[in-house]
Design an enzyme around this catalytic site. Structure first.
Site, PDB file in Angstrom:
ATOM      1  N   HIS A  65       1.218  -1.248  -0.127  1.00  0.00           N
ATOM      2  CA  HIS A  65       0.317  -0.054   0.493  1.00  0.00           C
ATOM      3  C   HIS A  65       0.731   1.301   0.505  1.00  0.00           C
ATOM      4  CE1 HIS A  65      -2.982   2.317   0.580  1.00  0.00           C
ATOM      5  NE2 HIS A  65      -2.390   3.334   2.081  1.00  0.00           N
ATOM      6  N   GLU A  66       1.642   1.803   0.798  1.00  0.00           N
ATOM      7  CA  GLU A  66       2.837   2.319   0.964  1.00  0.00           C
ATOM      8  C   GLU A  66       3.680   2.673  -0.864  1.00  0.00           C
ATOM      9  OE1 GLU A  66       1.806   5.014   3.312  1.00  0.00           O
ATOM     10  OE2 GLU A  66       0.972   3.678   4.418  1.00  0.00           O
ATOM     11  N   HIS A  95       1.197   4.384  -3.207  1.00  0.00           N
ATOM     12  CA  HIS A  95       1.632   6.388  -2.573  1.00  0.00           C
ATOM     13  C   HIS A  95       3.670   6.736  -3.377  1.00  0.00           C
ATOM     14  CE1 HIS A  95      -1.927   6.433  -0.510  1.00  0.00           C
ATOM     15  NE2 HIS A  95      -1.275   6.208   0.946  1.00  0.00           N
TER      16      HIS A  95
END
Length: 227
Positions: free
Chosen positions: A93-94, A97
């Site tokens: 998920h990170e 980004h």
């Protein structure tokens, strides 16, 4: 009775998301050795695959996040060193980004700018709330204290508003970036995908749930002002 119902409803609205996020992430933190590699290692692999060799992967105590200014994916120790489903999913998920940043994803740029504004505003809100009872005592005017309280409420709630506005950006990082990487790279164990979706949804809601919890301070200060 109506006041009590209102208080219970508001408490559930504020505490509920935080409980759900923490419960979901904790639930899939076991078994701790489900995968052969750690969250930190997977983050590095995914970043290199995305031609983001310059982006660092670091351990942090400030919560899992991607720093677009320092170009760093930061994971808490349990995610960085962990081999659980939660660890590898949050890492992806990170990285999502970081890929948004690479692609010039406008909502991420907007969120970065808004957070820079919201952070000092939130601190100001806490200071205003602390001053409200003092102002009430000094001026002996409940209206003055109420005005300070209202000002504190508005500024303290800034972070929550920002995170709610940018929630679609978080969902994009989870389901348009992280999930495809995990699937196409065949990093998941068969049968894990439905659970990964739950974790990705929780990861997207992390900031919203955390900022909602700060609103509990408003109730505490309201109780002080009513004395």
């Amino acid at each position: 009775m109506l006041y009590l119902i209102f208080v219970i409803a508001m408490t559930a609205l504020i505490v509920g998301p935080s409980y759900w996020v923490k419960h979901t992430l904790k639930k899939y933190s076991y078994p701790e050795d489900r995968y052969p590699g750690t969250g930190g290692e997977l983050a590095r692999i995914l970043l290199d695959w995305a031609n983001l060799q310059a982006v660092k992967v670091e351990v942090t105590e400030q919560g899992d996040h991607y720093d677009p200014l320092e170009k760093a994916v930061r994971l808490t120790a349990d995610k960085f060193n962990g081999k659980s489903l939660t660890a590898i999913t949050v890492a992806a998920h990170e990285v999502g980004h970081a890929i948004q940043d690479r692609d010039g994803y406008l909502p991420l740029k907007l969120r970065t700018r808004l957070i820079q504004i919201a952070a000092p505003a939130e601190k100001l809100g806490a200071a205003i709330l602390m001053m409200a009872p003092v102002i009430t005592v000094i001026t002996r005017a409940p209206v003055a204290g109420a005005l300070f309280f209202a000002g504190g409420l508005l500024t303290l709630g800034t972070a929550t508003v920002v995170h709610l506005i940018t929630l679609p950006m978080e969902m994009h990082a989870s389901f348009a970036r992280a999930l495809p990487m995990l699937e196409h790279g065949k990093y998941l164990i068969q049968g894990d995908e439905p659970h990964v979706r739950k974790i990705l949804r929780a990861a997207a809601w992390t900031y919203v749930s955390a900022s909602l919890m700060t609103l509990l301070n408003i109730g505490r200060w309201w109780a002080i002002l009513r004395r």
